[in-house]
Design a protein around this motif. Structure first.
Motif, PDB file in Angstrom:
ATOM      1  N   VAL A   1      -3.703  18.907 -10.821  1.00 53.93           N
ATOM      2  CA  VAL A   1      -2.479  19.094 -11.393  1.00 53.93           C
ATOM      3  C   VAL A   1      -2.138  18.401 -12.594  1.00 53.93           C
ATOM      4  N   ASN A   2      -1.891  19.395 -13.370  1.00 53.32           N
ATOM      5  CA  ASN A   2      -1.436  18.994 -14.727  1.00 53.32           C
ATOM      6  C   ASN A   2      -2.431  17.679 -15.374  1.00 53.32           C
ATOM      7  N   ASP A   3      -3.810  17.968 -15.164  1.00 52.69           N
ATOM      8  CA  ASP A   3      -4.719  17.303 -15.777  1.00 52.69           C
ATOM      9  C   ASP A   3      -4.835  15.813 -14.976  1.00 52.69           C
ATOM     10  N   ARG A   4      -4.452  15.857 -13.850  1.00 54.00           N
ATOM     11  CA  ARG A   4      -4.412  14.449 -12.981  1.00 54.00           C
ATOM     12  C   ARG A   4      -5.420  14.954 -11.746  1.00 54.00           C
ATOM     13  N   LYS A   5      -6.277  14.067 -11.300  1.00 50.84           N
ATOM     14  CA  LYS A   5      -7.055  14.266 -10.062  1.00 50.84           C
ATOM     15  C   LYS A   5      -5.943  13.943  -9.197  1.00 50.84           C
ATOM     16  N   LYS A  37       6.578  23.970 -16.219  1.00 57.58           N
ATOM     17  CA  LYS A  37       5.116  24.526 -16.043  1.00 57.58           C
ATOM     18  C   LYS A  37       4.168  23.373 -15.526  1.00 57.58           C
ATOM     19  N   ASN A  38       3.201  24.067 -14.475  1.00 60.67           N
ATOM     20  CA  ASN A  38       2.204  23.029 -13.950  1.00 60.67           C
ATOM     21  C   ASN A  38       0.959  23.963 -14.079  1.00 60.67           C
ATOM     22  N   LYS A  39      -0.004  23.057 -14.422  1.00 63.67           N
ATOM     23  CA  LYS A  39      -1.332  23.517 -14.666  1.00 63.67           C
ATOM     24  C   LYS A  39      -2.160  23.244 -13.371  1.00 63.67           C
ATOM     25  N   ILE A  40      -2.684  24.098 -12.656  1.00 60.64           N
ATOM     26  CA  ILE A  40      -3.322  23.752 -11.364  1.00 60.64           C
ATOM     27  C   ILE A  40      -4.887  24.131 -11.848  1.00 60.64           C
ATOM     28  N   THR A 100     -15.327  26.224 -12.410  1.00 62.21           N
ATOM     29  CA  THR A 100     -13.791  25.807 -12.320  1.00 62.21           C
ATOM     30  C   THR A 100     -12.898  27.186 -12.221  1.00 62.21           C
ATOM     31  N   ASP A 101     -11.554  26.796 -11.802  1.00 56.86           N
ATOM     32  CA  ASP A 101     -10.913  27.913 -11.875  1.00 56.86           C
ATOM     33  C   ASP A 101      -9.477  27.289 -12.319  1.00 56.86           C
ATOM     34  N   GLU A 102      -8.476  28.144 -12.944  1.00 56.94           N
ATOM     35  CA  GLU A 102      -6.977  27.275 -12.950  1.00 56.94           C
ATOM     36  C   GLU A 102      -6.209  28.507 -13.107  1.00 56.94           C
ATOM     37  N   VAL A 103      -4.966  28.117 -13.001  1.00 58.68           N
ATOM     38  CA  VAL A 103      -3.714  29.032 -12.964  1.00 58.68           C
ATOM     39  C   VAL A 103      -2.476  28.076 -13.542  1.00 58.68           C
ATOM     40  N   GLU A 104      -1.562  28.956 -13.985  1.00 59.67           N
ATOM     41  CA  GLU A 104      -0.224  28.246 -14.313  1.00 59.67           C
ATOM     42  C   GLU A 104       0.921  28.529 -13.458  1.00 59.67           C
ATOM     43  N   TRP A 105       1.718  27.583 -12.668  1.00 60.15           N
ATOM     44  CA  TRP A 105       2.797  28.087 -11.964  1.00 60.15           C
ATOM     45  C   TRP A 105       3.904  27.234 -12.674  1.00 60.15           C
ATOM     46  N   GLN A 106       5.234  28.000 -12.404  1.00 61.28           N
ATOM     47  CA  GLN A 106       6.499  27.304 -12.919  1.00 61.28           C
ATOM     48  C   GLN A 106       7.173  26.829 -11.471  1.00 61.28           C
ATOM     49  N   LEU A 107       7.783  25.612 -11.730  1.00 60.95           N
ATOM     50  CA  LEU A 107       8.829  25.141 -10.798  1.00 60.95           C
ATOM     51  C   LEU A 107      10.040  25.257 -11.353  1.00 60.95           C
ATOM     52  N   ASN A 108      10.986  26.033 -10.675  1.00 57.48           N
ATOM     53  CA  ASN A 108      12.471  26.299 -11.134  1.00 57.48           C
ATOM     54  C   ASN A 108      13.248  25.339 -10.425  1.00 57.48           C
TER      55      ASN A 108
END
Length: 677
Positions: free
Chosen positions: A629-633, A657-660, A669-677
């Motif tokens: 998550v956000n480049d952190r294991k 923004k959060n990079k999963i 690999t697979d990745e998505v981007e989610w937004q926490l409001n």
């Protein structure tokens, strides 16, 4: 049913086949008719050569005039006309000339130079007319076709409650020529060639190839039949002689194949080629067809067997239409649809609820996908459709008899005899079942019921399947397991198949708290995914379920529907109507049905998050998955789920923004981007 199924369980059904694809047209001199003038309406004398059609629209076939069904409630159901001008080359002089339509929705009256040459009723099967006496070579000819998709209680389907009845010439049209002594294309629009098994064995397989031929009385000819294997090596050949008479001629050529290679589904869809030539001193008519050899059986306890070995039939049902084109699809569209089916890992497809494109059957043969093919006897009945239902079943079987991929003929879907076993639909089913076995002794019949295990319509076809929507229209998703177990316990002699199961899923709706099924405005994608997770777990753990078909591979149109946030659409597909998006459930099955690597973050379109702590669900067939998550294991987990799900629980997101990202091994690999409001 009680007496029949044990016999089926012990008797290995034999099936040898030659493709009824359009090779029997393309191998002859032919012309594709793609450009037509078109106009809606019940126009007077539009068949006449001198009719002025200069103000008509120019369209290209494949074409449908019912695209309003996708955007409007109450689409056009009525007549329309197509006209085309065709010049027949001198090379076709002194030959027999035919016109063949692969399908016209739903009734067609065909005219050549103002003269009627024939009528066909039924919107999904091919038909062919001899137009020799009406056509002029080295000159322009006017071809006119009056088409209608109006309801007709004498034609199936009698209503459009389950799917739209599109109008138009929506599959290819060809004019072709043969010598006067030829292999006949007039036997219900088929190739005129049928491979019928006499004895199938591992050491030797014996077939009789029946060829329908026609020629001038007194003329003599030779029929040469050469069989080649997949490497183009000749493995058998035979010549049969004939002297034509005024009677219908059928030549029967015995063929032996030593040590045959069986058509074995996705394991090895081996196809032979039959090269057939009818030759006289002055002419030759040739067609080339592929075919396969297989055996199969259904056991009520242990499921489906192909060529003597247990074979898992898990797959999808599908309609043939795209949002951009309706049913007027080109070959590339059918190829795309079959590529989706290949990608997901299905081993079987139910071609609902009608005869599909010849391209689809051809691709299924080549890719080893077992096909359930059926006629559009669906939902409602009038009691007046007997003749047309039998005609469409005859065309379905004879036009596709030789495809090795087809293993079963479907007689009806969700037709109900509410009052008694004496209702017309019951009698029609009995007659259809008898007809199917008369035409084809190598395959079983099946029907799809939405009633209880026993009903007035059930148990007439060889096999019975059930459309079950637990958790959608009634009960809970988990109730499917209870129903299967109780039914199997009470009726161990009945083979159980789930011919439909599923739930609606709108990719633009991601808030599961607004779930409003089955007729409301909110069909969140997550609920569709849950349905398939629960249902597949139930089905896969019960080997007595001899086949299962999720509903549906693709979203499709339903003209009178207004549900789930996108009107006029059935949202139960795993792929959107425009083919642009594969839903989460698509990847769930891909992870369960494939051996090739799958790694997919579910609920990816739920991009706007409200909670700081989230569960991240992964579909995968890999042993271990690492989450970042956000480049952190964050964590690494092993796959322990037998339905290929890994869930990382209570993962903390940051505001904004959060990079999963997930990784398996070095490269997956697979990745998505989610937004926490």
């Amino acid at each position: 049913m009680k007496n029949l199924i044990p016999v089926i369980a012990l008797f290995i059904l034999l099936s040898a086949s030659i493709q009824a694809q359009n090779d029997f047209v393309s191998s002859r001199e032919h012309i594709k008719i793609t450009n037509w003038n078109f106009k809606k309406g019940n126009l007077y004398n539009a068949q006449k050569v001198e009719y002025n059609d200069t103000d008509w629209s120019l369209v290209k076939v494949p074409h449908t005039y019912s695209m309003d069904a996708i955007e409007e409630n109450g689409y056009y159901r009525g007549p329309a006309w197509y006209r085309s001008s065709l010049e027949i080359p001198l090379s076709m002089t002194d030959k027999r000339i035919f016109i063949r339509f692969e399908a016209v929705g739903h009734e067609a009256k065909v005219y050549i130079n103002g003269k009627s040459v024939g009528t066909h009723s039924g919107g999904y099967s091919a038909f062919c007319f001899d137009i020799t006496e009406h056509i002029r070579t080295d000159d322009k000819n006017t071809i006119a076709v009056k088409v209608t998709n109006e309801h007709d209680f004498k034609r199936i389907p009698v209503t459009d409650k389950l799917f739209n009845i599109y109008g138009g010439i929506y599959r290819p049209v060809q004019v072709f020529a043969t010598p006067k002594e030829h292999i006949s294309p007039l036997y219900f629009g088929s190739s005129g060639v049928f491979a019928k098994p006499v004895k199938i064995g591992k050491d030797v397989t014996k077939l009789v190839i029946e060829t329908h031929v026609k020629g001038e009385s007194g003329k003599t000819a030779k029929l040469n039949c050469i069989i080649k294997d997949a490497n183009e090596s000749i493995i058998s050949s035979k010549t049969t002689e004939i002297t034509f008479s005024d009677k219908k001629e059928i030549l029967k050529t015995p063929i032996e194949i030593q040590a045959p290679i069986f058509w074995n589904g996705k394991k090895n869809p081996h196809l032979y080629t039959a090269k057939i030539e009818l030759k006289t001193e002055t002419s030759s008519d040739k067609i080339s067809q592929t075919f396969g050899i297989k055996t199969y059986k259904v056991d009520p306890e242990s499921g489906f067997y192909l060529n003597g070995e247990s074979y898992d039939l898990h797959g999808v049902a599908m309609h043939q239409e795209w949002k951009q084109f309706g049913p007027a699809l080109k070959e590339k569209h059918h190829e795309t649809d079959m590529s989706f089916i290949e990608e997901i890992g299905a081993t079987t497809v139910r071609l609902s609820h009608y005869q599909h494109s010849e391209t689809t059957y051809k691709l299924a043969d080549e890719e080893g996908i077992l096909i359930w093919s059926e006629i559009p006897f669906v939902h409602d009945y009038s009691g007046r459709e007997f003749g047309n239902a039998k005609q469409q079943l005859t065309e379905l079987i004879l036009q596709n008899y030789n495809h090795p991929s087809i293993f079963i003929w479907g007689l009806w879907n969700e037709v109900r005899a509410w009052k008694s076993a004496d209702e017309p639909c019951v009698q029609l089913t009995k007659e259809l079942n008898e007809l199917a076995h008369k035409l084809d002794q190598t395959r079983l019949t099946v029907s799809a019921s939405d009633r209880s295990i026993k009903s007035n319509m059930n148990g007439i076809s060889d096999l019975q399947a059930w459309n079950k929507y637990f958790g959608w229209y009634y009960g809970k998703y988990e109730d499917l397991g209870k129903w299967l177990d109780e039914s199997h316990l009470a009726h161990p002699d009945i083979g159980l198949s789930i011919s439909e199961y599923g739930a609606g899923g709108n990719i633009f709706q991601q808030d599961i708290t607004k779930l409003d099924k089955p007729f409301g405005e909110f069909f969140p994608e997550q609920d569709q995914t849950l349905c398939h997770e629960v249902s597949w777990k139930i089905i896969k753990d019960r080997p007595f379920v001899w086949s299962s078909y999720l509903w549906n591979m693709f979203d499709f149109s339903a003209g009178d529907w207004n549900r789930g946030g996108i009107p006029f659409t059935n949202h139960k597909g795993l792929v959107t109507y425009d083919r642009s998006t594969k839903k989460d459930a698509f990847y769930f099955y891909k992870a369960n049905w494939l051996d090739t690597p799958v790694l997919y973050i579910a609920e990816r379109r739920h991009t706007k998050r409200k909670n700081e702590l989230v569960n991240i669900k992964i579909y995968t067939n890999q042993d271990k998955v690492t989450l970042y998550v956000n480049d952190r294991k964050i964590s690494k987990k092993k796959l322990t789920s037998d339905i290929h799900i890994i869930t990382f629980e209570n993962v903390k997101l940051k505001k904004g923004k959060n990079k999963i990202k997930v990784r398996s091994g070095k490269s997956i690999t697979d990745e998505v981007e989610w937004q926490l409001n």
